[in-house]
Motif scaffolding. Structure first.
Motif, PDB file in Angstrom:
ATOM      1  N   UNK A  64       1.030  -1.426   0.040  1.00 30.29           N
ATOM      2  CA  UNK A  64      -0.207   0.084  -0.021  1.00 30.29           C
ATOM      3  C   UNK A  64       0.729   1.337  -0.010  1.00 30.29           C
ATOM      4  N   UNK A  65       2.173   1.096   0.677  1.00 32.98           N
ATOM      5  CA  UNK A  65       2.882   2.481   0.675  1.00 32.98           C
ATOM      6  C   UNK A  65       3.328   2.827  -0.720  1.00 32.98           C
ATOM      7  N   UNK A  66       3.791   1.554  -1.475  1.00 31.21           N
ATOM      8  CA  UNK A  66       4.204   1.748  -2.864  1.00 31.21           C
ATOM      9  C   UNK A  66       3.085   2.328  -3.748  1.00 31.21           C
ATOM     10  N   UNK A  67       2.078   1.741  -3.464  1.00 30.46           N
ATOM     11  CA  UNK A  67       0.982   2.304  -4.504  1.00 30.46           C
ATOM     12  C   UNK A  67       0.598   3.878  -4.009  1.00 30.46           C
ATOM     13  N   UNK A  68       0.646   4.263  -2.799  1.00 32.95           N
ATOM     14  CA  UNK A  68       0.265   5.476  -2.265  1.00 32.95           C
ATOM     15  C   UNK A  68       1.352   6.558  -3.000  1.00 32.95           C
ATOM     16  N   UNK A  69       2.594   5.969  -3.052  1.00 33.21           N
ATOM     17  CA  UNK A  69       3.812   6.884  -3.446  1.00 33.21           C
ATOM     18  C   UNK A  69       3.521   6.996  -5.088  1.00 33.21           C
ATOM     19  N   UNK A  70       2.901   6.078  -5.557  1.00 27.23           N
ATOM     20  CA  UNK A  70       2.703   6.215  -6.941  1.00 27.23           C
ATOM     21  C   UNK A  70       1.337   6.623  -7.495  1.00 27.23           C
ATOM     22  N   UNK A  71       0.436   6.998  -6.609  1.00 29.12           N
ATOM     23  CA  UNK A  71      -0.949   7.450  -7.013  1.00 29.12           C
ATOM     24  C   UNK A  71      -1.679   6.152  -7.409  1.00 29.12           C
ATOM     25  N   UNK A  72      -1.445   4.903  -6.918  1.00 30.67           N
ATOM     26  CA  UNK A  72      -2.249   3.945  -7.450  1.00 30.67           C
ATOM     27  C   UNK A  72      -3.367   3.571  -6.582  1.00 30.67           C
ATOM     28  N   UNK A  73      -4.612   3.421  -6.892  1.00 29.04           N
ATOM     29  CA  UNK A  73      -5.636   3.059  -6.251  1.00 29.04           C
ATOM     30  C   UNK A  73      -5.942   1.939  -5.548  1.00 29.04           C
ATOM     31  N   UNK A  74      -5.957   0.880  -6.665  1.00 32.76           N
ATOM     32  CA  UNK A  74      -6.164  -0.558  -6.406  1.00 32.76           C
ATOM     33  C   UNK A  74      -5.141  -1.468  -7.255  1.00 32.76           C
TER      34      UNK A  74
END
Ligand code: ZN
Length: 300
Positions: free
Chosen positions: A55-65
């Protein structure tokens, strides 16, 4: 801009343990850490810790799901734990070998109590034919639970296996999109995903989408299969796929897997450039990058 990634691998500690079962030169205690060290990966540790890293990686790149694939039969629990921890961020996919003795129970459990939503078939890896009746059982289970089926076709290279020196005896003839089309036609309510635009069987993958409205293509990975088509560019791939499958049946994906590499922004950038070059409209881009994924796998 919303981004959903339809193709990520959840390389858990259990995955590393199961993958290296036949390797005698690894300790029984702390095995996953030892394998991670050999691979120069961040040790996955518990499924919950790995889920948080994702989730941290997704947050960093603006990925929702993101779809997280349990990438060896028997590791469904790890992805189920990740989904339970972050149900709004992850959709659980699971690799299953339909010829395995316990396939029926695994299917019922995965689509049922484990709340996973897509069964992933790798016929070339597990060496079975797609017209084997046991494959039909996977589609029946998916139909019964409102799940989807992913079928890997074409060229198959598993980087982690190669890095560990594991022998891979794959039969590429088994992963044919035309055989997928035959199943998709028999189970029209089941969404079917063929990753990497067919991974070399591009023409056949397009034929499958033309034949069956429930067949989708994922755009994931560097799509290095294009080398088998001299002169083919990613932009041309998108243009042709849009022409035949339409924007509603393309699912953006990266094929991200291990840490510290994490989410593969480079794959996203390459695809964004190709979409721009192909002149894809805002509306279609939104479908490919996120909308289709949300339609197939709505928030729980
Ligand atoms: Zn993959």
């Amino acid at each position: 801009m919303t981004i959903n990634d339809a193709h990520c691998h959840f390389f858990s500690s259990r995955f590393l343990e199961l993958l290296t079962q036949g390797m005698p030169d690894l300790p029984a205690e702390g095995r996953a850490d030892a394998v991670a060290q050999r691979l120069q990966w961040t040790p996955p540790r518990t499924a919950e810790e790995l889920a948080d890293r994702w989730t941290e990686a997704l947050d960093r790149h603006g990925v929702s799901r993101a779809a997280l694939i349990s990438s060896i039969p028997g590791d469904e629990d790890s992805v189920a734990a990740a989904v339970a921890r972050h149900p709004s961020r992850f959709v659980g996919f699971f690799m299953i070998n339909p010829t395995g003795a316990d396939a029926d129970q695994r299917l019922t459990r995965a689509f049922g109590e484990q709340r996973l939503r897509c069964a992933c078939l790798f016929p070339a890896m597990h060496r079975y034919r797609l017209d084997d009746e046991r494959v039909g059982k996977v589609f029946e289970a998916a139909a019964a639970h409102g799940g989807a089926v992913f079928v890997h076709c074409g060229v198959l290279t598993v980087g982690v296996r190669a890095k560990l020196g594991l022998r891979s005896v794959f039969d590429l003839r088994s992963g044919d999109p035309l055989a997928v089309a035959s199943l998709a036609a028999a189970y029209p309510s089941v969404p079917v995903v063929i990753p990497h635009f067919g991974a070399g069987f591009f023409r056949e993958a397009l034929m499958a989408t033309a034949q069956c409205p429930n067949v989708h293509l994922d755009t994931s990975s560097s799509n290095s299969w294009m080398k088998y088509y001299p002169g083919l560019t990613l932009e041309a791939v998108f243009r042709q796929a849009l022409d035949i499958a339409g924007a509603e049946r393309l699912l953006f994906g990266t094929d991200s897997s291990f840490f510290p590499r994490g989410w593969q922004a480079g794959v996203f950038e390459a695809q964004r450039a190709a979409l721009g070059g192909a002149g894809v409209s805002e509306t279609d881009r939104a479908l490919i990058l996120a909308g289709n994924f949300d339609r197939l796998f709505p928030q729980p």
